[in-house]
Design an enzyme around this catalytic site. Sequence first.
Site, PDB file in Angstrom:
ATOM      1  N   TRP A  35      17.225  -2.466  67.327  1.00  0.00           N
ATOM      2  CA  TRP A  35      16.451  -3.489  66.597  1.00  0.00           C
ATOM      3  C   TRP A  35      17.115  -3.874  65.276  1.00  0.00           C
ATOM      4  O   TRP A  35      16.678  -4.801  64.621  1.00  0.00           O
ATOM      5  CB  TRP A  35      15.014  -3.026  66.356  1.00  0.00           C
ATOM      6  N   GLU A  48       8.623  -2.020  65.412  1.00  0.00           N
ATOM      7  CA  GLU A  48       7.707  -1.306  64.516  1.00  0.00           C
ATOM      8  C   GLU A  48       6.457  -0.817  65.242  1.00  0.00           C
ATOM      9  O   GLU A  48       5.937   0.259  64.941  1.00  0.00           O
ATOM     10  CB  GLU A  48       7.325  -2.182  63.317  1.00  0.00           C
ATOM     11  N   GLN A  53       4.208   6.471  65.150  1.00  0.00           N
ATOM     12  CA  GLN A  53       4.000   7.848  65.609  1.00  0.00           C
ATOM     13  C   GLN A  53       4.942   8.237  66.745  1.00  0.00           C
ATOM     14  O   GLN A  53       4.603   9.091  67.573  1.00  0.00           O
ATOM     15  CB  GLN A  53       2.543   8.031  66.073  1.00  0.00           C
ATOM     16  N   THR A  54       6.099   7.589  66.819  1.00  0.00           N
ATOM     17  CA  THR A  54       6.987   7.813  67.947  1.00  0.00           C
ATOM     18  C   THR A  54       8.430   7.861  67.453  1.00  0.00           C
ATOM     19  O   THR A  54       8.828   7.015  66.657  1.00  0.00           O
ATOM     20  CB  THR A  54       6.838   6.687  68.990  1.00  0.00           C
ATOM     21  N   LEU A  91       5.171   5.966  77.047  1.00  0.00           N
ATOM     22  CA  LEU A  91       5.413   5.866  75.602  1.00  0.00           C
ATOM     23  C   LEU A  91       4.206   6.359  74.801  1.00  0.00           C
ATOM     24  O   LEU A  91       4.350   6.764  73.652  1.00  0.00           O
ATOM     25  CB  LEU A  91       5.761   4.428  75.223  1.00  0.00           C
ATOM     26  N   TYR A  93      -0.038   6.148  73.394  1.00  0.00           N
ATOM     27  CA  TYR A  93      -0.844   5.225  72.567  1.00  0.00           C
ATOM     28  C   TYR A  93      -0.840   3.822  73.173  1.00  0.00           C
ATOM     29  O   TYR A  93      -0.345   2.869  72.594  1.00  0.00           O
ATOM     30  CB  TYR A  93      -0.320   5.198  71.133  1.00  0.00           C
ATOM     31  N   TYR A 131       1.107  -0.499  57.047  1.00  0.00           N
ATOM     32  CA  TYR A 131       2.506  -0.099  57.204  1.00  0.00           C
ATOM     33  C   TYR A 131       3.308  -1.167  57.940  1.00  0.00           C
ATOM     34  O   TYR A 131       4.374  -1.607  57.476  1.00  0.00           O
ATOM     35  CB  TYR A 131       2.636   1.249  57.958  1.00  0.00           C
ATOM     36  N   ASP A 149       4.888   4.971  55.226  1.00  0.00           N
ATOM     37  CA  ASP A 149       4.667   5.746  56.440  1.00  0.00           C
ATOM     38  C   ASP A 149       4.834   7.223  56.109  1.00  0.00           C
ATOM     39  O   ASP A 149       4.907   7.608  54.944  1.00  0.00           O
ATOM     40  CB  ASP A 149       5.680   5.316  57.508  1.00  0.00           C
ATOM     41  N   CYS A 204      15.695  14.292  54.503  1.00  0.00           N
ATOM     42  CA  CYS A 204      14.441  14.860  53.985  1.00  0.00           C
ATOM     43  C   CYS A 204      13.531  15.124  55.181  1.00  0.00           C
ATOM     44  O   CYS A 204      12.531  14.459  55.396  1.00  0.00           O
ATOM     45  CB  CYS A 204      13.802  13.890  52.993  1.00  0.00           C
ATOM     46  N   CYS A 221      14.669  15.128  42.138  1.00  0.00           N
ATOM     47  CA  CYS A 221      13.572  15.611  42.993  1.00  0.00           C
ATOM     48  C   CYS A 221      12.964  16.882  42.388  1.00  0.00           C
ATOM     49  O   CYS A 221      13.649  17.905  42.258  1.00  0.00           O
ATOM     50  CB  CYS A 221      14.100  15.892  44.399  1.00  0.00           C
TER      51      CYS A 221
END
Length: 372
Positions: A35, A48, A53-54, A91, A93, A131, A149, A204, A221
Amino acid sequence: MNQTLPLSHTDILPDILPPLLQWYPAQADNRQLPWRESPNPYHTWLSEIMLQQTRASAVIPYYERFLDALPDIPALAAADETLLMKLWQGLGYYSRARNLQKAARIIMDRHHGKLPQDQSALQNLPGIGPYTAGAIGAIAWGKPWPAVDGNVLRIVSRVLASSADIASARTRRAVTDALSPLYPSGSSAGALNQAFMDLGATICLPHGAPHCPRCPLAALCLAHEAGREQDFPVKKAARPRRVEQYTVLLLRQGNTYALHQRPKKGLLAGLWEFPNLPGKAASQQIRKYLRQYGLTADSLVPLPEARHIFSHVEWKLSGWLICLAAPCCIVADSSLPLRWVTPQEIAKTYSVPAAFSHYLPYLYHPTTKSMK
DNA sequence: CATACGTGGCA
DNA sequence: TTGCCAAGTAT
């Protein structure tokens, strides 16, 4: 305690944007994401939604297959529901797919076939929340909108050593409000949002030790300074999931098997499943169950038990392969609307959730011992 | 504000 | 094996 953000530290936030913007192009090539190769608003939107959540690695093959089948918003709006759900099979959801099409139809009807650039119009489309609106706006049109997110929340809570619960809507709003006035317009907006995601995915990290020596934010940080990276973010413990038991029936009639369409609402809405009954049924109970629908079994073979974990439910499954007596009246009982289909048709057309995939291999079992 | 809503990868 | 949890949204 546990404020939203320690306000005494929010003056750190302006300092994280320049290092992120400098770091992003230097490492972006390390992540080949389809993408990012041919960006347009539809591609960004689709990616998006799929990425909610994937993980990106799970999304890539779905994204490419989906775009091949439905290359633009008019095609999505006009798509057959069966095809739409088949493209989403596995996939998760699944309401995301239905909302995607709902939104496409609204876009065709009310927005001249193009995603609206107005923030509230965009966010009012089904499936697009704060988001996703931020991500699309920044990436597609250079709008100065943060896309807060899990990555952003994790990074910010570590940088600030904040104990705010990142699961709460209040924390998400506080981070959004703190970042909004700092965001640039133009290509930097999209770069910034994607920099957060890349940093969260590669440096991170959400579990295990983060790779602080390679982090462009390490110098400022607070969690790193204190050696407490893994103490953040703070997240409320998940509730235990309820456990449900089902008996799954592979009903074979000739070379076809029975599929049942799940209800239009709730878990796995509208997807296809093997007929099943609650509880762990014994063969006698299964025969009784079949009799209600005018079906008689020639043979019942127990299959291995299976377990399937959802976010909020756990299914314990016991399966049976059942050959039905030859001349079988197919009952048109609306309480058990069955579709008799071949394994090939299931694979090609029907969207069967992963929860039932444990039993898919047994469809071919038949009596033909098979040549390996 | 809390809960429903999938799946697979990783420690 | 078990538990966490990922580029969230709808209700």
